[in-house]
Design an enzyme around this catalytic site. Structure first.
Site, PDB file in Angstrom:
ATOM      1  CD  GLU A 148      26.942  52.134  55.945  1.00  0.00           C
ATOM      2  OE1 GLU A 148      25.998  51.442  56.374  1.00  0.00           O
ATOM      3  OE2 GLU A 148      26.861  52.799  54.902  1.00  0.00           O
TER       4      GLU A 148
ATOM      5  CG  HIS B  73      33.616  54.528  49.853  1.00  0.00           C
ATOM      6  ND1 HIS B  73      33.339  55.720  50.496  1.00  0.00           N
ATOM      7  CD2 HIS B  73      32.722  53.624  50.340  1.00  0.00           C
ATOM      8  CE1 HIS B  73      32.327  55.544  51.337  1.00  0.00           C
ATOM      9  NE2 HIS B  73      31.944  54.283  51.267  1.00  0.00           N
TER      10      HIS B  73
ATOM     11  CE1 TYR C 287      45.249  32.537  41.127  1.00  0.00           C
ATOM     12  CE2 TYR C 287      45.389  33.550  38.949  1.00  0.00           C
ATOM     13  CZ  TYR C 287      45.950  33.289  40.186  1.00  0.00           C
ATOM     14  OH  TYR C 287      47.190  33.782  40.498  1.00  0.00           O
TER      15      TYR C 287
ATOM     16  CG  HIS D 200      27.802  52.455  49.364  1.00  0.00           C
ATOM     17  ND1 HIS D 200      26.851  52.531  50.366  1.00  0.00           N
ATOM     18  CD2 HIS D 200      28.989  52.771  49.954  1.00  0.00           C
ATOM     19  CE1 HIS D 200      27.435  52.901  51.497  1.00  0.00           C
ATOM     20  NE2 HIS D 200      28.733  53.049  51.265  1.00  0.00           N
TER      21      HIS D 200
ATOM     22  CE1 TYR E 178      48.575  31.406  47.287  1.00  0.00           C
ATOM     23  CE2 TYR E 178      47.834  32.792  49.087  1.00  0.00           C
ATOM     24  CZ  TYR E 178      48.592  32.613  47.957  1.00  0.00           C
ATOM     25  OH  TYR E 178      49.397  33.630  47.501  1.00  0.00           O
TER      26      TYR E 178
END
Length: 218
Positions: A76, A97, A116, A157, A210
């Site tokens: 990939e 996965h 959220y 996938h 955050y």
């Protein structure tokens, strides 16, 4: 060793994929960009994560050429590379996965604003169009699904996430998989109540501040 820190982190976080229940076997892949050198480290193809060492991680340039490493890189590569070439905000990519995200991806459905916590990735999580693994088409479809987002589902996938560093990319993957699990289970017993767009925009803004700020050394 070229990109030693990035390669060590790839090994660490690949093992965390298993520990966190985000993948099975050698499934999924992780990469980290070194922006200064314009190179990225990516997990090798088909090696057990608990046998993998930093030397097994492969270093590529942004054109997809192997620069360092004796192993075959993940199939990939294009999926990771497309983000590094086209998104300034993404410096690490996690592809997993994970079960519940893959359940939704198998239905070719996205993950709506059921929590959220989805705001870590954006207003929602889209599902991209299907293409065979390891193809340029899959990279393009996934990139399109993740526009203005930090995560996407890949049809039939799995899950992909990206962040400004590997810690944040991995955290997003964990949060989205958790939200996918809750959403799928909620659908089993009723109709999930979704948050509106205004609330999700508010949550995205709140997440900008955050956590702990890094201290500035005097």
């Amino acid at each position: 060793m070229l990109l030693q820190k990035e390669r060590e982190d790839v090994v660490t976080y690949c093992r965390k994929l298993i520990h966190a229940g985000l993948t099975k076997g050698t499934g999924g892949n992780i990469s980290i960009l070194n922006e200064e050198k314009k190179l990225f480290a990516i997990s090798p193809s088909g090696i057990d994560y608990f046998e993998m060492e930093a030397e097994d991680v492969v270093v590529l340039d942004l054109e997809g050429n192997v620069v360092d490493g004796k192993r075959k890189p993940s199939s990939e590569c294009d999926l990771h590379r497309i983000f590094y070439n086209n998104r300034d905000d993404i410096k690490a990519v996690v592809h997993a996965h994970s079960t519940y995200s893959t359940v939704l991806a198998t239905l070719r459905e996205g993950l709506p604003a059921s929590s959220y916590l989805i705001a870590f990735a954006g207003k929602d999580v889209r599902c991209g169009k299907y293409a065979s693994f390891g193809t340029p088409e899959l990279a393009e479809y996934t990139f399109e699904a993740m526009k203005d987002r930090k995560a996407a589902l890949m049809a039939n996938h799995g899950l992909i996430s990206g962040g400004g560093d590997i810690l944040n990319a991995f955290n997003i993957a964990e949060e989205i998989e958790y939200c996918a699990e809750v959403y799928v289970k909620a659908r089993m017993i009723g109709k999930p109540v979704l948050l509106d767009e205004t609330e999700m925009e508010h949550m995205i803004e709140k997440f900008q501040t955050y956590g702990q700020k890094k201290s500035i050394k005097q």
